[in-house]
Design a protein around this motif. Structure first.
Motif, PDB file in Angstrom:
ATOM      1  N   PHE A  61       0.816  -1.210   0.000  1.00  0.00           N
ATOM      2  CA  PHE A  61       0.000   0.000   0.000  1.00  0.00           C
ATOM      3  C   PHE A  61       0.853   1.265   0.000  1.00  0.00           C
ATOM      4  CE2 PHE A  61      -3.439  -2.853   1.630  1.00  0.00           C
ATOM      5  CZ  PHE A  61      -4.353  -2.587   0.621  1.00  0.00           C
ATOM      6  N   ALA A  62       2.021   1.205   0.653  1.00  0.00           N
ATOM      7  CA  ALA A  62       2.912   2.364   0.665  1.00  0.00           C
ATOM      8  C   ALA A  62       3.465   2.639  -0.727  1.00  0.00           C
ATOM      9  CB  ALA A  62       4.058   2.132   1.658  1.00  0.00           C
ATOM     10  N   VAL A  63       3.941   1.586  -1.391  1.00  0.00           N
ATOM     11  CA  VAL A  63       4.494   1.752  -2.739  1.00  0.00           C
ATOM     12  C   VAL A  63       3.397   2.163  -3.720  1.00  0.00           C
ATOM     13  CG1 VAL A  63       5.666   0.578  -4.644  1.00  0.00           C
ATOM     14  CG2 VAL A  63       6.330   0.093  -2.277  1.00  0.00           C
ATOM     15  N   PHE A  64       2.228   1.525  -3.595  1.00  0.00           N
ATOM     16  CA  PHE A  64       1.099   1.853  -4.473  1.00  0.00           C
ATOM     17  C   PHE A  64       0.717   3.330  -4.353  1.00  0.00           C
ATOM     18  CE2 PHE A  64      -3.488   2.347  -5.090  1.00  0.00           C
ATOM     19  CZ  PHE A  64      -3.644   1.838  -6.373  1.00  0.00           C
ATOM     20  N   THR A  65       0.592   3.811  -3.122  1.00  0.00           N
ATOM     21  CA  THR A  65       0.202   5.201  -2.887  1.00  0.00           C
ATOM     22  C   THR A  65       1.258   6.164  -3.416  1.00  0.00           C
ATOM     23  OG1 THR A  65      -1.015   4.542  -0.895  1.00  0.00           O
ATOM     24  CG2 THR A  65      -0.480   6.880  -1.127  1.00  0.00           C
ATOM     25  N   LEU A  66       2.530   5.855  -3.164  1.00  0.00           N
ATOM     26  CA  LEU A  66       3.613   6.721  -3.629  1.00  0.00           C
ATOM     27  C   LEU A  66       3.610   6.841  -5.151  1.00  0.00           C
ATOM     28  CD1 LEU A  66       6.205   8.357  -3.173  1.00  0.00           C
ATOM     29  CD2 LEU A  66       7.478   6.178  -3.215  1.00  0.00           C
ATOM     30  N   LEU A  67       3.519   5.698  -5.841  1.00  0.00           N
ATOM     31  CA  LEU A  67       3.541   5.713  -7.312  1.00  0.00           C
ATOM     32  C   LEU A  67       2.311   6.430  -7.879  1.00  0.00           C
ATOM     33  CD1 LEU A  67       4.822   2.074  -8.000  1.00  0.00           C
ATOM     34  CD2 LEU A  67       6.117   4.207  -8.173  1.00  0.00           C
ATOM     35  N   LEU A  68       1.176   6.248  -7.218  1.00  0.00           N
ATOM     36  CA  LEU A  68      -0.053   6.905  -7.669  1.00  0.00           C
ATOM     37  C   LEU A  68       0.096   8.424  -7.562  1.00  0.00           C
ATOM     38  CD1 LEU A  68      -2.737   5.685  -8.704  1.00  0.00           C
ATOM     39  CD2 LEU A  68      -3.691   6.099  -6.440  1.00  0.00           C
ATOM     40  N   LEU A  69       0.679   8.885  -6.456  1.00  0.00           N
ATOM     41  CA  LEU A  69       0.887  10.319  -6.261  1.00  0.00           C
ATOM     42  C   LEU A  69       1.897  10.881  -7.250  1.00  0.00           C
ATOM     43  CD1 LEU A  69       0.977  10.480  -2.352  1.00  0.00           C
ATOM     44  CD2 LEU A  69      -0.866  11.274  -3.857  1.00  0.00           C
TER      45      LEU A  69
ATOM     46  N   GLY B 124       2.085   9.990 -10.252  1.00  0.00           N
ATOM     47  CA  GLY B 124       1.474   9.998 -11.574  1.00  0.00           C
ATOM     48  C   GLY B 124       1.896   8.856 -12.471  1.00  0.00           C
ATOM     49  N   VAL B 125       2.422   7.771 -11.898  1.00  0.00           N
ATOM     50  CA  VAL B 125       2.791   6.598 -12.685  1.00  0.00           C
ATOM     51  C   VAL B 125       1.501   5.943 -13.203  1.00  0.00           C
ATOM     52  CG1 VAL B 125       3.909   4.324 -12.617  1.00  0.00           C
ATOM     53  CG2 VAL B 125       4.870   6.247 -11.323  1.00  0.00           C
TER      54      VAL B 125
ATOM     55  N   LEU C 100       0.375  -0.840 -10.199  1.00  0.00           N
ATOM     56  CA  LEU C 100      -0.051  -2.130  -9.636  1.00  0.00           C
ATOM     57  C   LEU C 100       1.069  -3.165  -9.741  1.00  0.00           C
ATOM     58  CD1 LEU C 100      -3.647  -2.204 -11.169  1.00  0.00           C
ATOM     59  CD2 LEU C 100      -3.109  -2.083  -8.731  1.00  0.00           C
ATOM     60  N   GLY C 101       1.696  -3.225 -10.918  1.00  0.00           N
ATOM     61  CA  GLY C 101       2.740  -4.224 -11.127  1.00  0.00           C
ATOM     62  C   GLY C 101       3.967  -3.979 -10.274  1.00  0.00           C
ATOM     63  N   ILE C 102       4.443  -2.728 -10.215  1.00  0.00           N
ATOM     64  CA  ILE C 102       5.644  -2.406  -9.436  1.00  0.00           C
ATOM     65  C   ILE C 102       5.399  -2.609  -7.948  1.00  0.00           C
ATOM     66  CG2 ILE C 102       7.214  -0.538  -8.769  1.00  0.00           C
ATOM     67  CD1 ILE C 102       6.807   0.591 -11.628  1.00  0.00           C
ATOM     68  N   ALA C 103       4.243  -2.161  -7.455  1.00  0.00           N
ATOM     69  CA  ALA C 103       3.919  -2.352  -6.032  1.00  0.00           C
ATOM     70  C   ALA C 103       3.900  -3.833  -5.672  1.00  0.00           C
ATOM     71  CB  ALA C 103       2.569  -1.713  -5.711  1.00  0.00           C
ATOM     72  N   SER C 104       3.363  -4.643  -6.557  1.00  0.00           N
ATOM     73  CA  SER C 104       3.311  -6.090  -6.314  1.00  0.00           C
ATOM     74  C   SER C 104       4.704  -6.694  -6.315  1.00  0.00           C
ATOM     75  CB  SER C 104       2.441  -6.766  -7.383  1.00  0.00           C
ATOM     76  OG  SER C 104       1.134  -6.242  -7.385  1.00  0.00           O
TER      77      SER C 104
END
Length: 428
Positions: A8-16, A18-19, A25-29
């Protein structure tokens, strides 16, 4: 380190940052798998392939292709003309036409942005020329375009059915009445705004003009009849129906309307491939993300958390609606489906909410998300057509969003709207 916290931390960071959502989804996983589990990294492509290796998902590229062929065949213009002849003379007639035409085209395209692009290029300039405010003209078109994912056939329904293990046929029929409810709410809102601002309708069409418009639009109107009639008549499956829709659209475009040229096909196939690839990359990346959530027991924990707050379905559905409306501001419909369905379905099934009814609730929420900044894709499509700023359309869309949310509440708390037609047809 806790896997759930990492993902969730990586997902939120990448979303912010603008990835793109598929890479987010793939990188966070991948990061969560690398640092938090002992699962071999080579399992990722296997899981992605398994997620996309689905006969049901094969309907997505076919429906996308059918929608593009229909657009290039001149069907959208004929549907707009039919809607204008039938209801364009009322106060705010072109606003009503935008909604009615979107409901027609929704039964062909299955996509919100495609509906806005196909109809908005005709209706937004027409409304502006008739004296409508640019922001309102764009906002009514963007909002009504969201009906494209509610009235069947809908790509969002297909994705939900795969993830939630629900019936595509049942979801298709369940979306009909809710689509009309949302459409009616937008027509009422458009009428009220138009009356207040003095937007007048066109001249009343004669019976001959209405009949001619109906004849011109006949083949387009027949598209959902053939698709849905074939599915519910037991002639073909939803996936096979998508293939039939492509053949039908090609025949109408080339041999009936004669507006589709064979030279257009390479560009159409490329556009279909790009659009399909975007959807399938999201689906396959989100499958790994969802597997990680399930592996960490997140869906069960989420269910316990919701049920600890209340066991009243009214309260829980309200909380879920709020969650989905917020998610729709940042995620596209397909991504939100892939991420949230595995988490929320256990919650609603524990409360006895029908899985088909919940699929409609989710889809209507995410249709509204298509017109909520900052990621409301329908807004950007409408903005590009009208050549206005996102700030202007965002202000104009507020009363229309309010009307759509009223419709959402009705759909959420009156299950009959979603379940009456499937029950009448005996669908299971």
């Amino acid at each position: 380190m806790d896997v759930a916290a990492i993902i969730f931390a990586v997902f939120t960071l990448l979303l912010l940052l603008g990835v793109p959502i598929s890479f987010t989804l793939g990188i966070a996983s991948m990061v969560a798998l690398w640092f938090g589990t002992r699962v071999p990294m080579e399992n990722i492509p296997q899981m992605m392939f398994a997620a996309s290796d689905s006969f049901t998902l094969l309907a997505i590229p076919f429906f996308i292709l059918a929608g593009i062929l229909m657009e290039k065949s001149g069907i959208s213009g004929r549907l707009v003309n039919l809607a204008n002849r039938m209801c364009g003379s009322s106060i705010g007639g072109l606003a009503t036409v935008s909604v009615v035409a979107s409901m027609f085209f929704a039964a062909i395209s299955g996509s919100g942005p495609a509906t806005v692009a196909a109809l908005g290029s005709i209706l937004i300039p027409a409304m502006i020329a008739a004296g409508y405010d640019e922001g309102f003209a764009s906002a009514i078109m963007a909002t009504s375009g969201g009906i494209g994912v509610i009235i069947p056939p809908s790509i969002a329904f297909i994705v939900y059915a795969v993830v939630a293990n629900a019936s595509v046929s049942k979801l298709f029929m369940a979306g009909v009445l809710p689509g009309f409810v949302v459409g009616a709410a937008l027509i009422v809102a458009g009428y009220v705004i138009s009356r207040k601002r003095g937007y007048r309708g066109a001249e009343v069409a004669t019976a001959a003009e209405k009949w001619q418009a109906a004849k011109d639009a006949f083949w387009g109107v027949m598209t959902p009849v053939i698709i849905l009639g074939g599915i519910y008549g037991g002639i073909f499956t939803p996936t096979e129906a998508a293939g039939i829709a492509v053949i039908y659209a090609f025949i109408i475009g080339v041999f009936v309307h004669r507006e589709l040229k064979l030279g257009d096909l390479p560009r159409i196939l490329v556009d279909t491939g790009v659009s399909s690839a975007v959807v399938m990359l999201i689906v396959s990346s989100a499958a790994v993300f969802s597997w990680l959530l399930a592996n960490q027991n997140i869906p069960a924990l989420a269910a316990e958390w919701f049920l600890a707050i209340s066991r009243d379905p009214i309260v829980i559905l309200l909380l879920i609606n709020i969650l989905l409306l917020i998610a729709g501001c940042f995620l596209d419909a397909i991504s939100a489906m892939m991420i949230l369905v595995p988490i929320l379905v256990p919650v609603v099934t524990a409360l006895g909410v029908d899985i088909t009814h919940f699929g409609i609730i989710m889809t209507v929420n995410l249709a509204i998300g298509m017109v909520t900044p900052p990621v409301g894709v329908n807004l950007y499509v409408a903005c590009s057509i009208a050549k206005i700023s996102i700030e202007k359309i965002s202000k104009a869309v507020v009363p229309l969003l309010a009307a759509a949310i009223v419709a959402l509440m009705m759909i959420s708390y009156i299950p009959w709207l979603s379940l009456a037609l499937p029950a009448y047809l005996g669908l299971k």
